[in-house]
Structure formats: C-alpha cells, structure tokens
Motif scaffolding. Structure first.
Motif: not given
Length: 184
Positions: A1-7
């Motif tokens: 989920m955090r990778l989605l936010l970073d992207q």
C-alpha cells in the motif's frame, strides 16, 4: 500500500494529473476494503473512510501553506467536499469519465492543475462548480492514508485483507511467472 502512495506522489510530481486524480479517488475504496471484515469495498465504507481520514486533511494542507506566525489565527476550516459528494464524483469520473454526476450538489467538479495560476483555489465554489486544487487534494488523500495506515497496519483485519492486496513482485510471482517484475 505504501508503494502505491509513493507512486502516486511520483505521478503527481511528474505532471501525470489524470493518473494522480484517478488514483487518489480510489484510495478510500481500497482503504475501506482493507479495513473491513469481508475485504470488499462499498459506497458506505468509502464515505465513512473519507469523512474520517480524507476530508479533515484540509486543515493540514492550509496550515502547511501559510507562515508559521499566521497559523495561530486559523480556526477549523470546513471542507465542502463531503463523503457523499466525493463518492458521487469518484463514481462519475472512474466509471463514465465525467466530472458531472446527476445527484451531485455541484454542477461539476473542476480540478486546477499545479502551476496553472499563482492563486490557489481550493474547495472554492464558482457558479455552483466546486473548484479544487488538484495537488492539494491528492496530498490530502495521501496524508489521510498514511495516517490511517499508521493506525491499522498491524491489526489482524488489515493483515488478513492485505494478504490479497495487489503487490509488485520484482522477481516474478511463483508458480506463475519468474525472472521478471510483475504486479499481481
């Protein structure tokens, strides 16, 4: 989920505003599902999540945009984009590619791109259209999800649902495919 936010942040920074807006609008659905007993999204879960985690972030955006000495003079600011209006907009944009929903209290939603003007119009109503600063909206949603994650990420319910959440697999997803990055 955090990778989605970073992207999402990278998308916003690179000027991919359609992708940024579409993704930001899906965050309450995803979060509502991840934090539910059955792991499924519903309109009610979207609205409840947005009201608790997304909508109040306007104060964070406003306070971050003004000098520190002026912050003490700011009282609570009401975000006019409530859960119902945000959900209706999400439905019309993601399913029909429209900024107008027949049940919306606004004639349309207008998102102003970063750098388009030196003035910031954020949640301003003009001729019954709600004008929203696109970058501020996306950042509010990202901040809301990060705050929410800090609270729920270690719960059993979140962990159970996150096991089925789409993830990036840099070396493949066994037994289906190996040696190449996949999202699955």
């Amino acid at each position: 989920m955090r990778l989605l936010l970073d992207q999402l942040e990278q998308s916003l920074d690179s000027g991919n505003y359609y992708l940024s807006l579409f993704t930001a609008l899906t965050l309450p659905d995803i979060a509502g599902a991840l934090d539910s007993d059955n792991g499924l999204a519903t309109g009610a879960k979207y609205k409840a999540w947005y009201e608790k985690w997304g909508r109040p972030r306007i104060m964070d955006t406003v306070l971050a945009s003004i000098p520190e000495h002026a912050r003490e003079h700011i009282t609570d600011i009401e975000n006019p984009l409530d859960g119902e209006a945000c959900y209706l907009f999400r439905c019309s944009l993601l399913h029909q590619g429209r900024t107008v929903h027949p049940k919306s209290q606004y004639s349309r939603m207008i998102f102003i791109e970063p750098g388009a003007t030196t003035n910031v119009v954020h949640y301003g109503v003009m001729n019954d259209a709600l004008c929203i600063d696109l970058a501020s909206f996306c950042k509010e949603m990202i901040l809301g999800v990060r705050m929410w994650l800090d609270e729920v990420e270690t719960t059993e319910k979140y962990q159970k649902n996150y096991a089925d959440f789409v993830k990036r697999h840099p070396t493949g997803l066994s037994p289906y495919i190996g040696g190449v990055p996949v999202i699955g």
